[in-house]
Motif scaffolding. Sequence first.
Motif, PDB file in Angstrom:
ATOM      1  N   SER A 166       0.816  -1.219   0.000  1.00  0.00           N
ATOM      2  CA  SER A 166       0.000   0.000   0.000  1.00  0.00           C
ATOM      3  C   SER A 166       0.849   1.268   0.000  1.00  0.00           C
ATOM      4  O   SER A 166       0.346   2.351  -0.335  1.00  0.00           O
ATOM      5  N   GLU A 169       1.374   1.232  -3.984  1.00  0.00           N
ATOM      6  CA  GLU A 169       0.174   1.083  -4.810  1.00  0.00           C
ATOM      7  C   GLU A 169      -1.062   1.186  -3.922  1.00  0.00           C
ATOM      8  O   GLU A 169      -1.515   0.194  -3.343  1.00  0.00           O
ATOM      9  N   THR A 170      -1.590   2.390  -3.804  1.00  0.00           N
ATOM     10  CA  THR A 170      -2.765   2.627  -2.980  1.00  0.00           C
ATOM     11  C   THR A 170      -3.977   1.872  -3.540  1.00  0.00           C
ATOM     12  O   THR A 170      -4.224   1.878  -4.739  1.00  0.00           O
ATOM     13  N   GLY A 171      -4.723   1.220  -2.641  1.00  0.00           N
ATOM     14  CA  GLY A 171      -5.932   0.516  -3.048  1.00  0.00           C
ATOM     15  C   GLY A 171      -5.697  -0.745  -3.839  1.00  0.00           C
ATOM     16  O   GLY A 171      -6.587  -1.211  -4.553  1.00  0.00           O
ATOM     17  N   TRP A 172      -4.522  -1.355  -3.699  1.00  0.00           N
ATOM     18  CA  TRP A 172      -4.193  -2.531  -4.494  1.00  0.00           C
ATOM     19  C   TRP A 172      -5.090  -3.728  -4.183  1.00  0.00           C
ATOM     20  O   TRP A 172      -5.344  -4.561  -5.051  1.00  0.00           O
ATOM     21  N   LYS A 173      -5.589  -3.808  -2.952  1.00  0.00           N
ATOM     22  CA  LYS A 173      -6.438  -4.944  -2.584  1.00  0.00           C
ATOM     23  C   LYS A 173      -7.750  -4.923  -3.360  1.00  0.00           C
ATOM     24  O   LYS A 173      -8.318  -5.974  -3.663  1.00  0.00           O
ATOM     25  N   GLU A 174      -8.243  -3.731  -3.658  1.00  0.00           N
ATOM     26  CA  GLU A 174      -9.500  -3.600  -4.406  1.00  0.00           C
ATOM     27  C   GLU A 174      -9.254  -3.583  -5.922  1.00  0.00           C
ATOM     28  O   GLU A 174     -10.015  -4.179  -6.698  1.00  0.00           O
ATOM     29  N   LYS A 175      -8.190  -2.914  -6.335  1.00  0.00           N
ATOM     30  CA  LYS A 175      -7.943  -2.707  -7.765  1.00  0.00           C
ATOM     31  C   LYS A 175      -7.020  -3.753  -8.384  1.00  0.00           C
ATOM     32  O   LYS A 175      -6.976  -3.887  -9.614  1.00  0.00           O
ATOM     33  N   GLY A 176      -6.274  -4.475  -7.525  1.00  0.00           N
ATOM     34  CA  GLY A 176      -5.261  -5.369  -8.035  1.00  0.00           C
ATOM     35  C   GLY A 176      -3.915  -4.666  -8.165  1.00  0.00           C
ATOM     36  O   GLY A 176      -3.810  -3.445  -7.982  1.00  0.00           O
ATOM     37  N   ALA A 178      -0.922  -3.214 -10.242  1.00  0.00           N
ATOM     38  CA  ALA A 178      -0.690  -2.705 -11.594  1.00  0.00           C
ATOM     39  C   ALA A 178       0.679  -3.111 -12.136  1.00  0.00           C
ATOM     40  O   ALA A 178       0.836  -3.350 -13.328  1.00  0.00           O
TER      41      ALA A 178
END
Length: 216
Positions: A166, A169-176, A178
């Motif tokens: 995190s 990559e902010t919000g990786w758990k929701e967005k996957g 990148a």
Amino acid sequence: MIYKKPQLINNEIYHVVSRTVGDTEVFDDEKDFYRGIFSIYEFNNANSVEIRLRRQQRKKEKVLESIEKAYGRPTSVDGTSVDRRDKFVEVLAFSFMPNHLHLILKQVKDDGIVKFMKKVNGGYAKYFNEKYNRKGHLFNKFRAVYIKDDDQLKNTFVYVHTNLISLIETGWKEKGIANPEKVKEFLENNKRHSYPDYLGKPRGVNLELNHFSGAN
């Protein structure tokens, strides 16, 4: 909901989380999280610990160890320095986020986790408050989750060591994720957590992790 702290049992494993008051960022600076790593090693000791004196002692131990190895007289059978701590816990894994700390601990002494966390949080708070001219408590009461089996242990190990994603990559758990290659390199080389120790990468900190079956 009222959180009820579980009974902490010797030779059992727990996922411990210690969060700062008001989500104060205390492990942002490199020197600060290195001090945190130093603390979870040095304060894992039922004996009295004075950090300033221990830092001086550690420097002397490193010099003596290098001399003894050079002349074929190691301080222990395997050539490493002798660990004289009276340990509260075995530290299986750790991760320092800016405003909280994750630990996977095996309790080896009665009330070991409680006493260990009291020393770690109190000792680090003293250091942090003096450095930044701050007063008052720094950490909330820690939370401990009992790890009941190997599957939960493996999942917790992954959770603790992927928390740092995190930061890049902010919000990786929701967005996957990148950029998987960037994340892989970041996790394998970031010194905020114990994953590099499991990969055998030196960090310049004398922290001996206890490996457990199937963790890596």
